[in-house]
Design a protein around this motif. Sequence first.
Motif, PDB file in Angstrom:
ATOM      1  N   VAL A 114       0.830  -1.200   0.000  1.00 62.94           N
ATOM      2  CA  VAL A 114       0.000   0.000   0.000  1.00 62.94           C
ATOM      3  C   VAL A 114       0.865   1.251   0.000  1.00 62.94           C
ATOM      4  N   GLU A 115       0.335   2.285  -0.600  1.00 58.00           N
ATOM      5  CA  GLU A 115       0.983   3.595  -0.608  1.00 58.00           C
ATOM      6  C   GLU A 115       0.163   4.499   0.302  1.00 58.00           C
ATOM      7  N   ARG A 116       0.579   4.573   1.542  1.00 58.65           N
ATOM      8  CA  ARG A 116      -0.213   5.293   2.538  1.00 58.65           C
ATOM      9  C   ARG A 116      -0.308   6.791   2.248  1.00 58.65           C
ATOM     10  N   GLU A 117       0.707   7.334   1.558  1.00 55.89           N
ATOM     11  CA  GLU A 117       0.691   8.769   1.306  1.00 55.89           C
ATOM     12  C   GLU A 117      -0.286   9.148   0.188  1.00 55.89           C
ATOM     13  N   ARG A 118      -0.762   8.149  -0.559  1.00 49.44           N
ATOM     14  CA  ARG A 118      -1.709   8.413  -1.649  1.00 49.44           C
ATOM     15  C   ARG A 118      -3.130   8.209  -1.144  1.00 49.44           C
ATOM     16  N   LYS A 119      -3.740   9.291  -0.702  1.00 47.20           N
ATOM     17  CA  LYS A 119      -5.077   9.216  -0.116  1.00 47.20           C
ATOM     18  C   LYS A 119      -6.099   8.652  -1.097  1.00 47.20           C
ATOM     19  N   ARG A 120      -5.953   9.010  -2.367  1.00 48.52           N
ATOM     20  CA  ARG A 120      -6.948   8.582  -3.346  1.00 48.52           C
ATOM     21  C   ARG A 120      -6.904   7.080  -3.587  1.00 48.52           C
ATOM     22  N   ALA A 121      -5.769   6.472  -3.287  1.00 43.55           N
ATOM     23  CA  ALA A 121      -5.633   5.033  -3.523  1.00 43.55           C
ATOM     24  C   ALA A 121      -6.134   4.201  -2.358  1.00 43.55           C
ATOM     25  N   SER A 122      -6.466   4.851  -1.259  1.00 44.32           N
ATOM     26  CA  SER A 122      -6.813   4.125  -0.041  1.00 44.32           C
ATOM     27  C   SER A 122      -8.008   3.203  -0.231  1.00 44.32           C
ATOM     28  N   SER A 123      -9.051   3.662  -0.933  1.00 43.63           N
ATOM     29  CA  SER A 123     -10.241   2.837  -1.110  1.00 43.63           C
ATOM     30  C   SER A 123      -9.931   1.605  -1.948  1.00 43.63           C
ATOM     31  N   ARG A 152       6.105   2.728  23.227  1.00 37.57           N
ATOM     32  CA  ARG A 152       4.755   3.274  23.216  1.00 37.57           C
ATOM     33  C   ARG A 152       4.091   2.944  21.892  1.00 37.57           C
ATOM     34  N   VAL A 153       2.787   3.142  21.843  1.00 35.59           N
ATOM     35  CA  VAL A 153       2.003   2.887  20.641  1.00 35.59           C
ATOM     36  C   VAL A 153       1.578   4.218  20.040  1.00 35.59           C
ATOM     37  N   LEU A 154       1.833   4.384  18.757  1.00 38.49           N
ATOM     38  CA  LEU A 154       1.418   5.588  18.052  1.00 38.49           C
ATOM     39  C   LEU A 154      -0.055   5.473  17.656  1.00 38.49           C
ATOM     40  N   PRO A 155      -0.721   6.582  17.370  1.00 42.26           N
ATOM     41  CA  PRO A 155      -2.139   6.516  16.979  1.00 42.26           C
ATOM     42  C   PRO A 155      -2.346   5.635  15.755  1.00 42.26           C
ATOM     43  N   PHE A 156      -3.383   4.813  15.789  1.00 46.12           N
ATOM     44  CA  PHE A 156      -3.699   3.936  14.663  1.00 46.12           C
ATOM     45  C   PHE A 156      -4.366   4.735  13.540  1.00 46.12           C
ATOM     46  N   LYS A 157      -3.959   4.430  12.309  1.00 41.42           N
ATOM     47  CA  LYS A 157      -4.603   5.006  11.131  1.00 41.42           C
ATOM     48  C   LYS A 157      -5.841   4.171  10.812  1.00 41.42           C
ATOM     49  N   SER A 158      -6.974   4.815  10.667  1.00 34.98           N
ATOM     50  CA  SER A 158      -8.231   4.070  10.556  1.00 34.98           C
ATOM     51  C   SER A 158      -8.607   3.672   9.132  1.00 34.98           C
ATOM     52  N   THR A 159      -7.972   4.287   8.123  1.00 38.77           N
ATOM     53  CA  THR A 159      -8.447   4.111   6.745  1.00 38.77           C
ATOM     54  C   THR A 159      -8.549   2.655   6.325  1.00 38.77           C
ATOM     55  N   LEU A 160      -7.492   1.880   6.525  1.00 40.73           N
ATOM     56  CA  LEU A 160      -7.478   0.509   6.032  1.00 40.73           C
ATOM     57  C   LEU A 160      -8.307  -0.441   6.879  1.00 40.73           C
ATOM     58  N   PHE A 161      -8.799   0.026   8.041  1.00 39.65           N
ATOM     59  CA  PHE A 161      -9.733  -0.801   8.816  1.00 39.65           C
ATOM     60  C   PHE A 161     -11.044  -0.972   8.053  1.00 39.65           C
ATOM     61  N   GLY A 162     -11.286  -0.069   7.124  1.00 38.35           N
ATOM     62  CA  GLY A 162     -12.482  -0.186   6.294  1.00 38.35           C
ATOM     63  C   GLY A 162     -12.505  -1.465   5.486  1.00 38.35           C
ATOM     64  N   ALA A 163     -11.323  -2.098   5.299  1.00 40.28           N
ATOM     65  CA  ALA A 163     -11.258  -3.356   4.553  1.00 40.28           C
ATOM     66  C   ALA A 163     -12.072  -4.440   5.246  1.00 40.28           C
ATOM     67  N   ALA A 164     -12.086  -4.408   6.570  1.00 36.33           N
ATOM     68  CA  ALA A 164     -12.840  -5.416   7.310  1.00 36.33           C
ATOM     69  C   ALA A 164     -14.327  -5.301   7.003  1.00 36.33           C
ATOM     70  N   LYS A 165     -14.819  -4.094   6.925  1.00 34.47           N
ATOM     71  CA  LYS A 165     -16.251  -3.908   6.645  1.00 34.47           C
ATOM     72  C   LYS A 165     -16.573  -4.285   5.204  1.00 34.47           C
ATOM     73  N   LEU A 166     -15.678  -3.956   4.276  1.00 29.68           N
ATOM     74  CA  LEU A 166     -15.894  -4.345   2.888  1.00 29.68           C
ATOM     75  C   LEU A 166     -15.944  -5.861   2.749  1.00 29.68           C
ATOM     76  N   ALA A 167     -15.046  -6.542   3.474  1.00 27.40           N
ATOM     77  CA  ALA A 167     -15.025  -8.003   3.424  1.00 27.40           C
ATOM     78  C   ALA A 167     -16.321  -8.580   3.977  1.00 27.40           C
ATOM     79  N   MET A 168     -16.835  -7.967   5.013  1.00 32.28           N
ATOM     80  CA  MET A 168     -18.082  -8.422   5.610  1.00 32.28           C
ATOM     81  C   MET A 168     -19.230  -8.251   4.620  1.00 32.28           C
ATOM     82  N   ASN A 169     -19.220  -7.144   3.892  1.00 31.04           N
ATOM     83  CA  ASN A 169     -20.266  -6.902   2.907  1.00 31.04           C
ATOM     84  C   ASN A 169     -20.189  -7.899   1.754  1.00 31.04           C
ATOM     85  N   GLU A 170     -18.963  -8.298   1.397  1.00 29.36           N
ATOM     86  CA  GLU A 170     -18.773  -9.225   0.287  1.00 29.36           C
ATOM     87  C   GLU A 170     -19.204 -10.638   0.645  1.00 29.36           C
ATOM     88  N   THR A 171     -18.904 -11.066   1.858  1.00 29.02           N
ATOM     89  CA  THR A 171     -19.129 -12.463   2.238  1.00 29.02           C
ATOM     90  C   THR A 171     -20.421 -12.675   3.018  1.00 29.02           C
TER      91      THR A 171
END
Length: 262
Positions: A114-123, A152-171
Motif C-alpha cells: 500500500v501507498e499510505r501517502e496516496r489518499k486517493r488510492a486508499s479505497s 509506546r504505541v502511536l495513533p492507529f490510522k483508521s483508513t485501512l480498517f475499512g477493509a474489514a467492513k468491505l469483506a463483511m459486505n462481500e461475504t
Amino acid sequence: MLRTIRVAGKIALIASYTAPMMLAQSVALRTGWWSDRRLPQLWHRMTLKIMRIRVRANGSAARGQPVLLASNHVSWTDILVLGSITGVHFVAKSEVRNWPVMGQFARLQRSVFVERERKRASSEQAKEIATRLSDGDPMVLFAEGTTGDGNRVLPFKSTLFGAAKLAMNETGKSVLVQPVAIAYVARRGLKLNRSERTEVAWIGDADFVPHLLEILKRGHIDVEVVFGEPIEFSSDGDRKEIARLAERQVRAMLSTTLRREK
C-alpha cells in the motif's frame, strides 16, 4: 574480525536455504499443491533462529472466520516474528516490494503493498485487502502506519480498517479485528530499558542494511507477542471506532508486558 566472519557466515547460511525455498514457494503459488503459508512460516522460524531472536507468544490468532490482525510496529523484524507464529499475510508499505531478499519474499508471501501517502488510492487498497480477507487469508495490518520506538504505541490510522467492513459486505460473514502487541523485552537475558529498546527498534527512514548487520552482530533478543480479544466488526460498525478500540487494547497489552518484564 571474528565478529565480521560470524556475520558473513550467518548471511551465507540464510542465503543457502532462501533461494530453494523461494523456488518451492513459487511452485506452491502456481500449483496450489500445498499451502502458500507453510514455507514462509518455516523461513521466518529458521531465520529468527540464526539471528538469535527468540519469540514467545501469549494467546493465538483467531480462526474460523476472516480476521484482520491489527498490530503495533517496532522493526522490520516484526514481520519475521509474527510470520513465525502463524501463517499470515501482510499489509506492507510499497517500499518493501523493492527490499533485497525480504522484498521478493514478501511478494511470494502474497503481501498487499500500500501507498499510505496516496489518499486517493486508499479505497482501492482497502478493497484489495477486503478481497483477501473474504478468501480466508488472515491479514496483518501495522496500524500505526510507521515504526515506533518500542516503548509506546502511536495513533492507529483508521483508513485501512475499512477493509474489514468491505469483506463483511462481500461475504455476509462477520469479520474479526484482533489487536496484537509486539514487545521487545530482553537482550542476552537482561531486560531492556527504554533507551535499549529504542536501539533495537528500526525507526522511520533509518537505513535497512546497517540495522540488519547490527542485529546479526548482536542478536540474542527476546520478543513477546500478545494476541488480544478479537473485536467483531458488525454491519453498523464504524472503522474509526474499531481502530480506537484496537489501539486501546494494543497500548494496554504493550504497557502491561513491558511493566511485567522490568
